[in-house]
Design a protein around this motif. Structure first.
Motif, PDB file in Angstrom:
ATOM      1  N   PHE A 138       0.838  -1.195   0.000  1.00  0.00           N
ATOM      2  CA  PHE A 138       0.000   0.000   0.000  1.00  0.00           C
ATOM      3  C   PHE A 138       0.879   1.254   0.000  1.00  0.00           C
ATOM      4  CE2 PHE A 138      -2.131   3.459   2.182  1.00  0.00           C
ATOM      5  CZ  PHE A 138      -3.272   3.602   1.407  1.00  0.00           C
ATOM      6  N   ALA A 162       2.206   1.841  -3.366  1.00  0.00           N
ATOM      7  CA  ALA A 162       1.144   2.352  -4.239  1.00  0.00           C
ATOM      8  C   ALA A 162       0.943   3.852  -4.023  1.00  0.00           C
ATOM      9  CB  ALA A 162      -0.158   1.599  -3.985  1.00  0.00           C
ATOM     10  N   GLN A 220       1.486   6.743  -6.795  1.00  0.00           N
ATOM     11  CA  GLN A 220       0.431   7.699  -7.087  1.00  0.00           C
ATOM     12  C   GLN A 220       0.958   9.131  -6.930  1.00  0.00           C
ATOM     13  OE1 GLN A 220      -3.195   6.978  -4.937  1.00  0.00           O
ATOM     14  NE2 GLN A 220      -4.314   8.554  -6.045  1.00  0.00           N
ATOM     15  N   TYR A 260      -2.743  -1.188  -5.581  1.00  0.00           N
ATOM     16  CA  TYR A 260      -3.934  -1.110  -4.732  1.00  0.00           C
ATOM     17  C   TYR A 260      -4.793  -2.362  -4.914  1.00  0.00           C
ATOM     18  CZ  TYR A 260      -3.135   3.883  -3.734  1.00  0.00           C
ATOM     19  OH  TYR A 260      -2.617   5.083  -3.317  1.00  0.00           O
ATOM     20  N   ARG A 261      -4.919  -2.829  -6.159  1.00  0.00           N
ATOM     21  CA  ARG A 261      -5.707  -4.048  -6.413  1.00  0.00           C
ATOM     22  C   ARG A 261      -5.056  -5.271  -5.762  1.00  0.00           C
ATOM     23  NH1 ARG A 261      -5.666  -2.158 -11.606  1.00  0.00           N
ATOM     24  NH2 ARG A 261      -7.447  -0.874 -12.080  1.00  0.00           N
ATOM     25  N   ALA A 316      -7.080   1.451   0.720  1.00  0.00           N
ATOM     26  CA  ALA A 316      -6.902   0.970  -0.660  1.00  0.00           C
ATOM     27  C   ALA A 316      -8.223   1.055  -1.423  1.00  0.00           C
ATOM     28  CB  ALA A 316      -6.364  -0.462  -0.673  1.00  0.00           C
ATOM     29  N   ALA A 339      -8.756   4.693  -2.281  1.00  0.00           N
ATOM     30  CA  ALA A 339      -7.843   5.140  -3.340  1.00  0.00           C
ATOM     31  C   ALA A 339      -8.317   4.665  -4.705  1.00  0.00           C
ATOM     32  CB  ALA A 339      -6.424   4.650  -3.054  1.00  0.00           C
ATOM     33  N   ILE A 340      -8.703   3.402  -4.785  1.00  0.00           N
ATOM     34  CA  ILE A 340      -9.217   2.859  -6.059  1.00  0.00           C
ATOM     35  C   ILE A 340     -10.494   3.596  -6.472  1.00  0.00           C
ATOM     36  CG2 ILE A 340     -10.375   0.824  -7.051  1.00  0.00           C
ATOM     37  CD1 ILE A 340      -7.441   0.527  -7.289  1.00  0.00           C
TER      38      ILE A 340
END
Length: 185
Positions: free
Chosen positions: A137, A140, A144, A156-157, A169, A172-173
């Protein structure tokens, strides 16, 4: 070893010492059972399972290394990032196989706005424990921040694949999708 050149003897001694150091403070990645439990946990169960996982991550196998981790975290909580980095560097120097030491130091570096070292430590954390979803995370978030939104979305996935209830997460997605970024084709 008696007939070996002095430089080679020193090299072999250094390698032996490195192997010895690497064998101390090396915590195994979290058990698959705990990860499976997290994957199937409800929203109310997940925080308890995460606490179990965090406890596992924090156990180095050495009381001295656990103390350095605790001191580093306490310094971070107090906002003293240079001291946190100092404690956590001592930890990673003495326990180079302990993933959580690198993860904690990455957080201290990030909070101190030292992004290069933070990235390095997150990569080391994930090399030592590819299931460390908090390090994933963090990586990620950094991608970003740097504008590499595809990599961020992919990470994130991956976090959500391990920890479906990871609120940050998921948020964020959702933000990325709302902005039209990170959609799968």
């Amino acid at each position: 070893m008696r007939n070996l050149p002095v430089n080679l003897k020193r090299h072999l001694t250094a390698v032996g010492l490195l192997v010895l150091l690497c064998s101390t403070g090396r915590a195994a990645p979290v058990s698959q059972d705990l990860l499976d439990k997290l994957r199937g946990a409800s929203e109310t169960e997940a925080p308890r399972v995460v606490k179990e996982i965090e406890l596992e991550w924090s156990r180095s196998g050495s009381a001295a290394m656990d103390l350095l981790l605790r001191r580093g975290r306490e310094a971070m909580e107090a906002g003293n990032y240079p001291l946190a980095i100092e404690h956590l560097t001592a930890l990673t120097d003495h326990a180079p196989g302990f993933a959580e030491g690198f993860h904690a130091r990455a957080e201290a570096y990030f909070r101190a706005d030292l992004y290069g070292p933070a990235l390095d430590d997150l990569e080391i954390t994930l090399a030592l424990d590819p299931t460390h979803f908090d390090a994933m995370f963090g990586l990620a978030v950094m991608f970003q921040e740097f504008g590499d939104l595809r990599k961020a979305a992919k990470l994130y996935r991956r976090v959500l694949a391990m920890h479906p209830n990871h609120e940050n997460a998921k948020a964020a997605i959702a933000r990325m999708k709302r902005d039209g970024i990170g959609r799968e084709l």
